[in-house]
Design a protein around this motif. Structure first.
Motif, PDB file in Angstrom:
ATOM      1  N   GLN A  39      45.016  46.539  50.693  1.00  0.00           N
ATOM      2  CA  GLN A  39      45.647  46.819  49.386  1.00  0.00           C
ATOM      3  C   GLN A  39      46.511  48.193  49.922  1.00  0.00           C
ATOM      4  OE1 GLN A  39      46.334  45.551  46.304  1.00  0.00           O
ATOM      5  NE2 GLN A  39      45.244  43.759  47.017  1.00  0.00           N
ATOM      6  N   LYS A  71      55.633  52.631  47.176  1.00  0.00           N
ATOM      7  CA  LYS A  71      56.891  52.004  46.676  1.00  0.00           C
ATOM      8  C   LYS A  71      56.940  52.507  45.255  1.00  0.00           C
ATOM      9  CE  LYS A  71      59.955  48.165  46.713  1.00  0.00           C
ATOM     10  NZ  LYS A  71      60.032  46.646  46.670  1.00  0.00           N
ATOM     11  N   PHE A  72      55.528  52.417  44.500  1.00  0.00           N
ATOM     12  CA  PHE A  72      55.747  52.848  43.202  1.00  0.00           C
ATOM     13  C   PHE A  72      56.113  54.348  42.952  1.00  0.00           C
ATOM     14  CE2 PHE A  72      53.365  54.451  39.295  1.00  0.00           C
ATOM     15  CZ  PHE A  72      53.778  53.571  38.419  1.00  0.00           C
ATOM     16  N   ARG A  75      59.661  55.152  43.420  1.00  0.00           N
ATOM     17  CA  ARG A  75      60.611  54.624  42.375  1.00  0.00           C
ATOM     18  C   ARG A  75      60.088  55.436  41.000  1.00  0.00           C
ATOM     19  NH1 ARG A  75      61.247  48.517  42.307  1.00  0.00           N
ATOM     20  NH2 ARG A  75      59.008  48.540  42.397  1.00  0.00           N
ATOM     21  N   GLN A  81      49.844  53.042  37.107  1.00  0.00           N
ATOM     22  CA  GLN A  81      50.562  51.960  37.768  1.00  0.00           C
ATOM     23  C   GLN A  81      49.765  50.806  37.385  1.00  0.00           C
ATOM     24  OE1 GLN A  81      48.639  50.332  40.786  1.00  0.00           O
ATOM     25  NE2 GLN A  81      50.311  49.434  41.485  1.00  0.00           N
ATOM     26  N   GLN A  82      48.649  50.699  36.618  1.00  0.00           N
ATOM     27  CA  GLN A  82      48.236  49.173  36.310  1.00  0.00           C
ATOM     28  C   GLN A  82      47.050  49.519  35.256  1.00  0.00           C
ATOM     29  OE1 GLN A  82      44.622  48.509  38.941  1.00  0.00           O
ATOM     30  NE2 GLN A  82      45.873  48.933  40.488  1.00  0.00           N
ATOM     31  N   LEU A 105      50.015  37.368  41.162  1.00  0.00           N
ATOM     32  CA  LEU A 105      50.521  37.720  42.737  1.00  0.00           C
ATOM     33  C   LEU A 105      49.975  36.754  43.740  1.00  0.00           C
ATOM     34  CD1 LEU A 105      50.908  41.561  42.354  1.00  0.00           C
ATOM     35  CD2 LEU A 105      52.601  39.845  41.642  1.00  0.00           C
ATOM     36  N   PRO A 123      54.151  42.335  36.593  1.00  0.00           N
ATOM     37  CA  PRO A 123      54.536  43.057  35.517  1.00  0.00           C
ATOM     38  C   PRO A 123      55.707  42.745  34.670  1.00  0.00           C
ATOM     39  CG  PRO A 123      54.888  44.164  37.599  1.00  0.00           C
ATOM     40  CD  PRO A 123      53.915  43.004  38.100  1.00  0.00           C
ATOM     41  N   LYS A 124      56.318  41.879  35.330  1.00  0.00           N
ATOM     42  CA  LYS A 124      57.693  41.349  34.330  1.00  0.00           C
ATOM     43  C   LYS A 124      57.063  40.496  33.557  1.00  0.00           C
ATOM     44  CE  LYS A 124      60.616  44.174  35.824  1.00  0.00           C
ATOM     45  NZ  LYS A 124      61.306  45.150  35.025  1.00  0.00           N
ATOM     46  N   GLY A 128      55.859  44.768  31.208  1.00  0.00           N
ATOM     47  CA  GLY A 128      56.018  46.058  31.966  1.00  0.00           C
ATOM     48  C   GLY A 128      54.761  46.468  32.500  1.00  0.00           C
ATOM     49  N   GLU A 132      45.649  43.802  36.290  1.00  0.00           N
ATOM     50  CA  GLU A 132      44.578  43.605  37.422  1.00  0.00           C
ATOM     51  C   GLU A 132      43.536  42.748  36.819  1.00  0.00           C
ATOM     52  OE1 GLU A 132      43.197  46.618  39.712  1.00  0.00           O
ATOM     53  OE2 GLU A 132      42.242  45.322  41.127  1.00  0.00           O
TER      54      GLU A 132
HETATM   55  N1  CMX Z   1      53.961  48.533  36.731  1.00  0.00           N
HETATM   56  C1  CMX Z   1      55.163  48.181  36.190  1.00  0.00           C
HETATM   57  N2  CMX Z   1      56.268  47.711  36.706  1.00  0.00           N
HETATM   58  C2  CMX Z   1      56.344  47.626  37.927  1.00  0.00           C
HETATM   59  C3  CMX Z   1      55.161  48.157  38.762  1.00  0.00           C
HETATM   60  C4  CMX Z   1      54.109  48.249  38.059  1.00  0.00           C
HETATM   61  N3  CMX Z   1      53.021  48.818  38.686  1.00  0.00           N
HETATM   62  N4  CMX Z   1      55.551  47.945  40.022  1.00  0.00           N
HETATM   63  C5  CMX Z   1      56.737  47.128  40.251  1.00  0.00           C
HETATM   64  N5  CMX Z   1      57.174  47.325  38.825  1.00  0.00           N
HETATM   65  C6  CMX Z   1      58.571  46.793  38.458  1.00  0.00           C
HETATM   66  C7  CMX Z   1      59.603  47.310  39.128  1.00  0.00           C
HETATM   67  O1  CMX Z   1      60.057  48.531  38.605  1.00  0.00           O
HETATM   68  C8  CMX Z   1      60.693  46.246  38.994  1.00  0.00           C
HETATM   69  O2  CMX Z   1      61.482  46.555  37.866  1.00  0.00           O
HETATM   70  P1  CMX Z   1      63.221  46.446  37.727  1.00  0.00           P
HETATM   71  O3  CMX Z   1      63.136  44.932  38.480  1.00  0.00           O
HETATM   72  O4  CMX Z   1      63.306  46.386  36.292  1.00  0.00           O
HETATM   73  O5  CMX Z   1      63.532  47.623  38.599  1.00  0.00           O
HETATM   74  C9  CMX Z   1      60.017  45.012  39.006  1.00  0.00           C
HETATM   75  O6  CMX Z   1      58.678  45.316  38.962  1.00  0.00           O
HETATM   76  C10 CMX Z   1      59.969  44.152  40.385  1.00  0.00           C
HETATM   77  O7  CMX Z   1      60.077  45.236  41.567  1.00  0.00           O
HETATM   78  P2  CMX Z   1      59.962  44.738  43.022  1.00  0.00           P
HETATM   79  O8  CMX Z   1      60.773  45.584  43.815  1.00  0.00           O
HETATM   80  O9  CMX Z   1      60.361  43.290  42.945  1.00  0.00           O
HETATM   81  O10 CMX Z   1      58.504  44.548  43.253  1.00  0.00           O
HETATM   82  P3  CMX Z   1      57.618  45.771  44.275  1.00  0.00           P
HETATM   83  O11 CMX Z   1      58.066  45.492  45.617  1.00  0.00           O
HETATM   84  O12 CMX Z   1      57.881  46.918  43.705  1.00  0.00           O
HETATM   85  O13 CMX Z   1      56.230  44.892  43.965  1.00  0.00           O
HETATM   86  C11 CMX Z   1      54.548  44.299  42.797  1.00  0.00           C
HETATM   87  C12 CMX Z   1      55.499  45.068  42.601  1.00  0.00           C
HETATM   88  C13 CMX Z   1      53.760  44.616  41.359  1.00  0.00           C
HETATM   89  C14 CMX Z   1      54.693  42.849  43.002  1.00  0.00           C
HETATM   90  C15 CMX Z   1      53.265  45.051  43.782  1.00  0.00           C
HETATM   91  O14 CMX Z   1      53.261  46.458  43.415  1.00  0.00           O
HETATM   92  C16 CMX Z   1      52.094  44.643  44.156  1.00  0.00           C
HETATM   93  O15 CMX Z   1      51.913  43.578  44.821  1.00  0.00           O
HETATM   94  N6  CMX Z   1      51.230  44.903  43.349  1.00  0.00           N
HETATM   95  C17 CMX Z   1      49.737  44.613  43.517  1.00  0.00           C
HETATM   96  C18 CMX Z   1      48.741  45.189  44.382  1.00  0.00           C
HETATM   97  C19 CMX Z   1      48.765  46.591  44.206  1.00  0.00           C
HETATM   98  O16 CMX Z   1      49.322  47.325  43.304  1.00  0.00           O
HETATM   99  N7  CMX Z   1      47.793  47.284  44.844  1.00  0.00           N
HETATM  100  C20 CMX Z   1      47.420  48.727  44.762  1.00  0.00           C
HETATM  101  C21 CMX Z   1      46.229  48.681  43.980  1.00  0.00           C
HETATM  102  C22 CMX Z   1      45.144  48.487  44.703  1.00  0.00           C
HETATM  103  C23 CMX Z   1      43.834  48.245  43.966  1.00  0.00           C
HETATM  104  O17 CMX Z   1      44.011  48.006  42.462  1.00  0.00           O
HETATM  105  O18 CMX Z   1      42.722  47.966  44.171  1.00  0.00           O
END
Ligand code: CMX
Length: 138
Positions: A39, A71-72, A75, A81-82, A105, A123-124, A128, A132
């Protein structure tokens, strides 16, 4: 279905500083720290109130500049974040949510905190919020 809130995940830049802050200011207790390469995080579980009744805040710091948390932070800056929910069976919960039009995912669950099995709703598709699903280890 969803059983309860498992944790709320908060992205932070500096894990040790965040552990100190949540302990000192909110009186939480750090109950677990680990590095999850898959992760891309160094993470800490902070227990709210007497363990384990009050649930947890999960502090998430990036392991690399290309990780999801990095990345989060780039931005959105530090913050929530979750939101994670405990489920009995992560495959079944994912299938039910897929059948209601949610994009998951991962095709198959991956390894989360302490050997749990996890997946995420995009999230989309969830207003938003990165959602998880956590199936605790047996
Ligand atoms: N919450 C809400 N919205 C989010 C977000 C979040 N955490 N992360 C991204 N977004 C939004 C972005 O702002 C973007 O919105 P806009 O299109 O309006 O600008 C949209 O989602 C898509 O963004 P993206 O650039 O295509 O996606 P990312 O590359 O940022 O990836 C995500 C987003 C969710 C797929 C990626 O963060 C992911 O794979 N997450 C799952 C894994 C993770 O978070 N691991 C860390 C935690 C580990 C654990 O819990 O154990």
């Amino acid at each position: 279905g969803l059983l309860r809130i498992d944790h709320v995940g908060v992205a932070v830049a500096d894990l040790d500083a965040a552990i100190e802050f949540y302990s000192r200011v909110f009186g939480m207790t750090c109950v677990h720290v680990e590095e999850n390469q898959d992760q891309g995080v160094r993470e800490a579980m902070m227990s709210v109130g007497p363990t384990p009744a009050g649930g947890c805040v999960q502090l998430l710091a990036p392991l690399s500049p290309t990780s999801a948390i990095a990345k989060f932070l780039d931005r959105s800056g530090p913050g929530v974040q979750q939101v994670a929910y405990t489920v009995r069976d992560v495959e079944a919960a994912a299938a039910a949510l897929r059948s209601r039009g949610m994009r998951l995912l991962y095709d198959a669950p991956r390894r989360g905190t302490a050997g749990s099995r996890i997946n995420f709703v995009h999230p989309k598709d969830a207003g938003g919020v990165l959602v998880e699903l956590v199936e605790p280890p047996r």
